[in-house]
Design a protein around this motif. Structure first.
Motif, PDB file in Angstrom:
ATOM      1  N   ASP A 190       0.934  -1.345  -0.137  1.00  0.00           N
ATOM      2  CA  ASP A 190      -0.084   0.018  -0.112  1.00  0.00           C
ATOM      3  C   ASP A 190       0.889   1.354  -0.103  1.00  0.00           C
ATOM      4  OD1 ASP A 190       1.117   0.100   2.437  1.00  0.00           O
ATOM      5  OD2 ASP A 190      -0.686  -0.074   3.590  1.00  0.00           O
ATOM      6  N   ALA A 191       2.279   1.213  -0.391  1.00  0.00           N
ATOM      7  CA  ALA A 191       3.213   2.115  -0.512  1.00  0.00           C
ATOM      8  C   ALA A 191       3.680   2.594   0.790  1.00  0.00           C
ATOM      9  CB  ALA A 191       2.610   3.439  -1.232  1.00  0.00           C
ATOM     10  N   HIS A 192       3.190   1.987   1.914  1.00  0.00           N
ATOM     11  CA  HIS A 192       3.749   2.197   3.233  1.00  0.00           C
ATOM     12  C   HIS A 192       4.575   0.958   3.666  1.00  0.00           C
ATOM     13  CE1 HIS A 192       2.018   6.308   3.650  1.00  0.00           C
ATOM     14  NE2 HIS A 192       0.825   5.585   3.440  1.00  0.00           N
ATOM     15  N   LYS A 193       4.097  -0.296   3.409  1.00  0.00           N
ATOM     16  CA  LYS A 193       4.365  -1.683   3.532  1.00  0.00           C
ATOM     17  C   LYS A 193       4.397  -2.381   2.452  1.00  0.00           C
ATOM     18  CE  LYS A 193       0.143  -2.623   5.795  1.00  0.00           C
ATOM     19  NZ  LYS A 193      -0.380  -1.505   5.733  1.00  0.00           N
ATOM     20  N   PHE A 214       1.417   4.774  23.872  1.00  0.00           N
ATOM     21  CA  PHE A 214       1.857   6.140  24.096  1.00  0.00           C
ATOM     22  C   PHE A 214       2.175   6.808  23.080  1.00  0.00           C
ATOM     23  CE2 PHE A 214       2.587   3.410  27.956  1.00  0.00           C
ATOM     24  CZ  PHE A 214       1.861   4.364  29.241  1.00  0.00           C
ATOM     25  N   SER A 215       2.162   6.383  22.134  1.00  0.00           N
ATOM     26  CA  SER A 215       2.596   7.181  20.708  1.00  0.00           C
ATOM     27  C   SER A 215       1.633   8.051  20.461  1.00  0.00           C
ATOM     28  CB  SER A 215       2.824   6.089  19.659  1.00  0.00           C
ATOM     29  OG  SER A 215       1.648   5.731  19.192  1.00  0.00           O
ATOM     30  N   ASN A 216       2.137   9.342  19.496  1.00  0.00           N
ATOM     31  CA  ASN A 216       1.352  10.080  19.063  1.00  0.00           C
ATOM     32  C   ASN A 216       0.015   9.388  18.175  1.00  0.00           C
ATOM     33  OD1 ASN A 216       0.079  11.831  16.647  1.00  0.00           O
ATOM     34  ND2 ASN A 216       1.515  13.395  17.724  1.00  0.00           N
ATOM     35  N   LYS A 217      -1.263   9.967  18.328  1.00  0.00           N
ATOM     36  CA  LYS A 217      -2.282   9.133  17.777  1.00  0.00           C
ATOM     37  C   LYS A 217      -2.445   9.566  16.562  1.00  0.00           C
ATOM     38  CE  LYS A 217      -3.559   7.364  21.764  1.00  0.00           C
ATOM     39  NZ  LYS A 217      -2.029   7.209  21.941  1.00  0.00           N
ATOM     40  N   THR A 218      -1.778  10.378  15.840  1.00  0.00           N
ATOM     41  CA  THR A 218      -2.014  10.410  14.342  1.00  0.00           C
ATOM     42  C   THR A 218      -0.749   9.733  13.580  1.00  0.00           C
ATOM     43  OG1 THR A 218      -0.940  12.673  14.608  1.00  0.00           O
ATOM     44  CG2 THR A 218      -3.204  12.766  14.003  1.00  0.00           C
ATOM     45  N   THR A 219       0.541   9.852  14.141  1.00  0.00           N
ATOM     46  CA  THR A 219       1.589   9.346  13.393  1.00  0.00           C
ATOM     47  C   THR A 219       1.932   7.908  14.000  1.00  0.00           C
ATOM     48  OG1 THR A 219       3.217   9.979  14.985  1.00  0.00           O
ATOM     49  CG2 THR A 219       2.693  11.493  13.299  1.00  0.00           C
ATOM     50  N   HIS A 220       1.399   7.485  15.241  1.00  0.00           N
ATOM     51  CA  HIS A 220       1.916   6.212  15.428  1.00  0.00           C
ATOM     52  C   HIS A 220       3.162   5.723  15.682  1.00  0.00           C
ATOM     53  CE1 HIS A 220      -2.586   5.263  15.731  1.00  0.00           C
ATOM     54  NE2 HIS A 220      -2.742   5.831  14.240  1.00  0.00           N
ATOM     55  N   GLN A 221       3.882   6.814  15.855  1.00  0.00           N
ATOM     56  CA  GLN A 221       5.400   6.815  15.626  1.00  0.00           C
ATOM     57  C   GLN A 221       6.254   6.020  16.869  1.00  0.00           C
ATOM     58  OE1 GLN A 221       8.034  10.168  14.661  1.00  0.00           O
ATOM     59  NE2 GLN A 221       8.901   9.827  16.215  1.00  0.00           N
ATOM     60  N   VAL A 222       6.837   5.025  16.605  1.00  0.00           N
ATOM     61  CA  VAL A 222       7.907   4.365  17.687  1.00  0.00           C
ATOM     62  C   VAL A 222       9.266   4.439  17.334  1.00  0.00           C
ATOM     63  CG1 VAL A 222       6.164   2.742  18.674  1.00  0.00           C
ATOM     64  CG2 VAL A 222       7.584   1.898  16.864  1.00  0.00           C
ATOM     65  N   GLN A 270      19.242   4.938  15.020  1.00  0.00           N
ATOM     66  CA  GLN A 270      18.086   5.433  15.482  1.00  0.00           C
ATOM     67  C   GLN A 270      17.334   5.430  14.159  1.00  0.00           C
ATOM     68  OE1 GLN A 270      17.021   8.252  18.273  1.00  0.00           O
ATOM     69  NE2 GLN A 270      18.880   8.725  18.858  1.00  0.00           N
ATOM     70  N   ILE A 271      16.053   4.570  14.392  1.00  0.00           N
ATOM     71  CA  ILE A 271      15.071   4.933  13.407  1.00  0.00           C
ATOM     72  C   ILE A 271      13.627   4.492  13.936  1.00  0.00           C
ATOM     73  CG2 ILE A 271      15.026   2.000  12.883  1.00  0.00           C
ATOM     74  CD1 ILE A 271      14.977   2.590   9.938  1.00  0.00           C
ATOM     75  N   GLY A 272      12.582   5.487  12.950  1.00  0.00           N
ATOM     76  CA  GLY A 272      11.383   5.541  13.526  1.00  0.00           C
ATOM     77  C   GLY A 272      10.334   4.737  12.475  1.00  0.00           C
ATOM     78  N   PHE A 273       9.489   4.284  13.213  1.00  0.00           N
ATOM     79  CA  PHE A 273       8.281   3.331  12.311  1.00  0.00           C
ATOM     80  C   PHE A 273       6.980   3.684  12.730  1.00  0.00           C
ATOM     81  CE2 PHE A 273      12.152   0.372  11.680  1.00  0.00           C
ATOM     82  CZ  PHE A 273      12.369   0.324  10.398  1.00  0.00           C
ATOM     83  N   ASN A 274       6.028   3.421  11.904  1.00  0.00           N
ATOM     84  CA  ASN A 274       4.664   3.650  12.251  1.00  0.00           C
ATOM     85  C   ASN A 274       4.654   2.105  12.969  1.00  0.00           C
ATOM     86  OD1 ASN A 274       2.007   2.914  12.370  1.00  0.00           O
ATOM     87  ND2 ASN A 274       1.717   4.596  10.825  1.00  0.00           N
ATOM     88  N   SER A 275       4.075   2.372  14.412  1.00  0.00           N
ATOM     89  CA  SER A 275       3.753   1.111  15.113  1.00  0.00           C
ATOM     90  C   SER A 275       2.838  -0.005  14.404  1.00  0.00           C
ATOM     91  CB  SER A 275       3.686   1.439  16.653  1.00  0.00           C
ATOM     92  OG  SER A 275       2.342   2.261  16.519  1.00  0.00           O
ATOM     93  N   ARG A 276       1.700   0.701  13.810  1.00  0.00           N
ATOM     94  CA  ARG A 276       0.512  -0.205  13.444  1.00  0.00           C
ATOM     95  C   ARG A 276       0.926  -1.031  12.380  1.00  0.00           C
ATOM     96  NH1 ARG A 276      -4.218   3.377  11.315  1.00  0.00           N
ATOM     97  NH2 ARG A 276      -2.169   4.020  10.084  1.00  0.00           N
ATOM     98  N   PHE A 277       2.122  -0.717  11.547  1.00  0.00           N
ATOM     99  CA  PHE A 277       2.517  -1.365  10.405  1.00  0.00           C
ATOM    100  C   PHE A 277       3.313  -2.644  11.031  1.00  0.00           C
ATOM    101  CE2 PHE A 277       2.644   2.460   7.459  1.00  0.00           C
ATOM    102  CZ  PHE A 277       1.186   2.270   7.313  1.00  0.00           C
ATOM    103  N   MET A 329       8.269   1.104   5.555  1.00  0.00           N
ATOM    104  CA  MET A 329       8.914   2.425   5.137  1.00  0.00           C
ATOM    105  C   MET A 329       8.870   3.171   6.760  1.00  0.00           C
ATOM    106  SD  MET A 329       9.625   2.436   2.211  1.00  0.00           S
ATOM    107  CE  MET A 329       9.934   4.325   1.926  1.00  0.00           C
ATOM    108  N   PRO A 330      10.064   3.663   6.966  1.00  0.00           N
ATOM    109  CA  PRO A 330      10.370   4.551   8.104  1.00  0.00           C
ATOM    110  C   PRO A 330       9.469   5.807   8.291  1.00  0.00           C
ATOM    111  CG  PRO A 330      11.991   4.930   6.874  1.00  0.00           C
ATOM    112  CD  PRO A 330      11.356   4.049   5.895  1.00  0.00           C
TER     113      PRO A 330
END
Length: 372
Positions: free
Chosen positions: A172-175, A272-280, A316-323, A366-367
């Motif tokens: 889906d272009a993100h995963k 505890f992540s941001n509700k829009t980015t879901h970033q970990v 260090q790398i950031g990912f969308n936790s949902r993916f 994708m990060p």
């Protein structure tokens, strides 16, 4: 037209076929099952014009006929019966009468000739795949396909058949997930994109099945035949993106970790992540993986430390936790490997163990940009 059939046997088959029928149809006839009786063989079909599925049932009868029966009404009635033989008789006043041990029920039916005919495939190519292999290929990839109506090619699963093996890809272009088998070969090379709905139906029916599935396909349609069931669907039109180009080849940083531990840690921290980015944020140094998330707006944050085996530079790398959660949840391995090159390049997740011989799974995520 009259036939006798076991209630549970009929219900089980109709529930599978009922998955094809849409809640709201443009053509009223599509709210029905087509019953086509030929002596002791009853063929039941359901369609939404894009996908048509039919199953052959063994019944007791010596008559013939073809009628369309309201699907929801029949399913709701059958669900309430305990196991018993049911007798269906077509009456003159355009109703079909259903008799059970306790009573009689009349349903209005439509003319079977109004029901759309399934597409006939002209000069199809074909491949035979074991049912459980096809089911696992679908379930391992379908979650990664997109829902974007503007990019219909990404809303399905890409089937790639060749003499070297079979490959199934969804993105889906993100995963992105690429599932391949080199223990099954196709007679000729072919590529087509299967829509999500028929794949979900197949996944449900084929799981745990012992049979072989015959897949026939041409440029516009595909047909799956197994046991006494067949499913024909229209393929998604268009060219699939060149997915090989986005899979990074050089990934010097390799992290190996226990899957369940990683999954539950990401699950907890992501609350505890941001509700829009879901970033970990994954911070790796030596043999320690530090997973953290922060929601600056509400001052919520979480951090966990796990031991892992790691080869490469500290990063260090950031990912969308949902993916990450979806991908880790879809794997069955005990240990997984995450390969990375740079914080702005995709990470590649692969299972270390638990694969069948000839099976290969590559997941790409994708990060997201880290805001320090």
């Amino acid at each position: 037209m009259k036939f006798i059939v076991s209630s549970n046997y009929l219900l089980k088959q109709l529930q599978i076929l009922g998955g094809v029928i849409n809640n709201s149809n443009t053509l009223p006839i599509l709210d029905n099952f087509l019953f086509d009786l030929n002596h002791d063989e009853l063929t039941v079909s359901a369609s939404d014009l894009e996908t048509t599925m039919s199953a052959k049932l063994k019944v007791e009868s010596d008559s013939e006929g073809k009628i369309a029966v309201p699907a929801k009404l029949l399913l709701d009635t059958l669900k309430t019966f305990p196991e018993q033989p049911l007798t269906f008789v077509v009456e003159d006043n355009n109703t079909i009468e259903l008799s059970s041990n306790h009573g009689k029920y009349a349903l209005a039916y439509a003319d079977g000739e109004e029901f759309p005919n399934p597409v006939e495939l002209e000069e199809p190519s074909s491949t035979v795949v074991e049912a459980d292999i096809l089911a696992s290929a679908i379930s391992k990839t379908i979650f990664a396909s997109g829902n974007d109506d503007l990019r219909p090619v990404m809303s399905g699963v890409f089937f790639q058949f060749s003499e070297d093996g079979l490959t199934f890809v969804a993105t889906d272009a993100h995963k992105l997930v690429k599932y391949s088998r080199d223990d099954i070969k196709a007679s000729q090379t072919a590529e087509f994109i299967m829509p999500k709905k028929p794949l979900n139906l197949l996944k449900g029916i084929l799981a745990g099945s012992e049979s072989d599935v015959l897949i026939e396909y041409n440029d516009s349609n595909a047909k799956f035949t197994f046991d006494e069931t067949q499913l024909i669907c229209r393929l998604i039109d268009g060219k699939y993106p060149n997915y090989e180009a986005v899979i990074p080849k050089e990934n010097p940083n390799k992290l190996t970790i226990e899957r369940n531990q990683f999954l539950s840690s990401v699950r907890r921290v992501s609350i505890f992540s941001n509700k829009t980015t879901h970033q970990v944020r994954l911070k790796i140094a030596g043999a320690e993986l530090n997973i953290s998330a922060e929601d600056v707006d509400y001052s919520n944050k979480a951090e966990e430390r796990l031991t892992c085996s790691y080869q490469g530079d500290d990063m260090q790398i950031g990912f969308n936790s949902r993916f990450l959660i979806e991908m880790l949840g879809n794997l069955t391995a005990d240990e997984v490997m995450l390969e990375m090159s740079l914080p702005n390049r995709a990470g590649i997740l692969t299972p270390v163990d638990g694969l069948d011989p000839g099976e290969k799974i590559t997941m790409l995520v994708m990060p997201v940009m880290l805001n320090n």
